[in-house]
Design a protein around this motif. Structure first.
Motif, PDB file in Angstrom:
ATOM      1  N   LYS A  26       0.553  -1.098  -0.148  1.00 43.32           N
ATOM      2  CA  LYS A  26      -0.428  -0.045   0.004  1.00 43.32           C
ATOM      3  C   LYS A  26       1.049   0.700   0.266  1.00 43.32           C
ATOM      4  O   LYS A  26       2.179   1.476  -0.240  1.00 43.32           O
ATOM      5  CB  LYS A  26      -0.583  -0.231   1.498  1.00 43.32           C
ATOM      6  CG  LYS A  26      -1.732  -1.300   1.140  1.00 43.32           C
ATOM      7  CD  LYS A  26      -3.011  -1.238   2.493  1.00 43.32           C
ATOM      8  CE  LYS A  26      -3.159  -2.567   2.264  1.00 43.32           C
ATOM      9  NZ  LYS A  26      -3.943  -2.697   3.744  1.00 43.32           N
ATOM     10  N   GLY A  27       0.087   2.439   0.337  1.00 43.60           N
ATOM     11  CA  GLY A  27       1.280   3.714   0.022  1.00 43.60           C
ATOM     12  C   GLY A  27       1.622   4.072  -0.586  1.00 43.60           C
ATOM     13  O   GLY A  27       2.907   4.408  -1.098  1.00 43.60           O
ATOM     14  N   GLY A  28       1.591   3.958  -2.528  1.00 43.88           N
ATOM     15  CA  GLY A  28       2.195   3.612  -4.083  1.00 43.88           C
ATOM     16  C   GLY A  28       3.052   2.913  -4.047  1.00 43.88           C
ATOM     17  O   GLY A  28       3.995   3.560  -4.955  1.00 43.88           O
ATOM     18  N   VAL A  29       3.700   2.006  -3.524  1.00 48.88           N
ATOM     19  CA  VAL A  29       4.951   1.368  -3.243  1.00 48.88           C
ATOM     20  C   VAL A  29       4.849   0.847  -4.406  1.00 48.88           C
ATOM     21  O   VAL A  29       6.004   0.250  -5.558  1.00 48.88           O
ATOM     22  CB  VAL A  29       5.459   0.404  -2.401  1.00 48.88           C
ATOM     23  CG1 VAL A  29       5.410   1.636  -1.026  1.00 48.88           C
ATOM     24  CG2 VAL A  29       3.962  -0.873  -1.789  1.00 48.88           C
ATOM     25  N   VAL A  30       3.996  -0.051  -5.056  1.00 49.00           N
ATOM     26  CA  VAL A  30       3.895  -0.272  -6.505  1.00 49.00           C
ATOM     27  C   VAL A  30       3.589   0.254  -7.201  1.00 49.00           C
ATOM     28  O   VAL A  30       4.337   0.214  -8.316  1.00 49.00           O
ATOM     29  CB  VAL A  30       1.952  -1.290  -6.427  1.00 49.00           C
ATOM     30  CG1 VAL A  30       2.124  -2.167  -8.215  1.00 49.00           C
ATOM     31  CG2 VAL A  30       2.109  -2.532  -5.368  1.00 49.00           C
TER      32      VAL A  30
END
Length: 70
Positions: A26-30
């Motif tokens: 989560k949190g834009g890591v992908v």
């Protein structure tokens, strides 16, 4: 932004790899992994063993919690 190489050790989806690297998907890591590795979105659903990824620093997260009672 600093990048580190990461070699996929077993066939896995990008979200699973993000969970291994960043301890979350989560949190834009992908999205950060996709941005750092052009052409990755067009690859197969699973990344094969031996694929080398460029891993950016974990993106800064800004989370706002809304508490309606405050």
């Amino acid at each position: 932004m600093a990048y580190s190489p990461y070699t996929v050790t077993r066939t896995a989806r990008l979200d699973q790899i993000a969970k291994l690297i960043y301890q979350t998907e989560k949190g834009g890591v992908v999205e950060a992994l996709l941005s750092a590795n052009p052409g990755l979105a067009g690859a197969a659903a699973s990344l094969q063993r031996g694929t080398v990824l460029q891993v950016p620093d974990r993106p800064a997260t800004t989370s706002t919690v809304t508490r309606p009672w405050e």
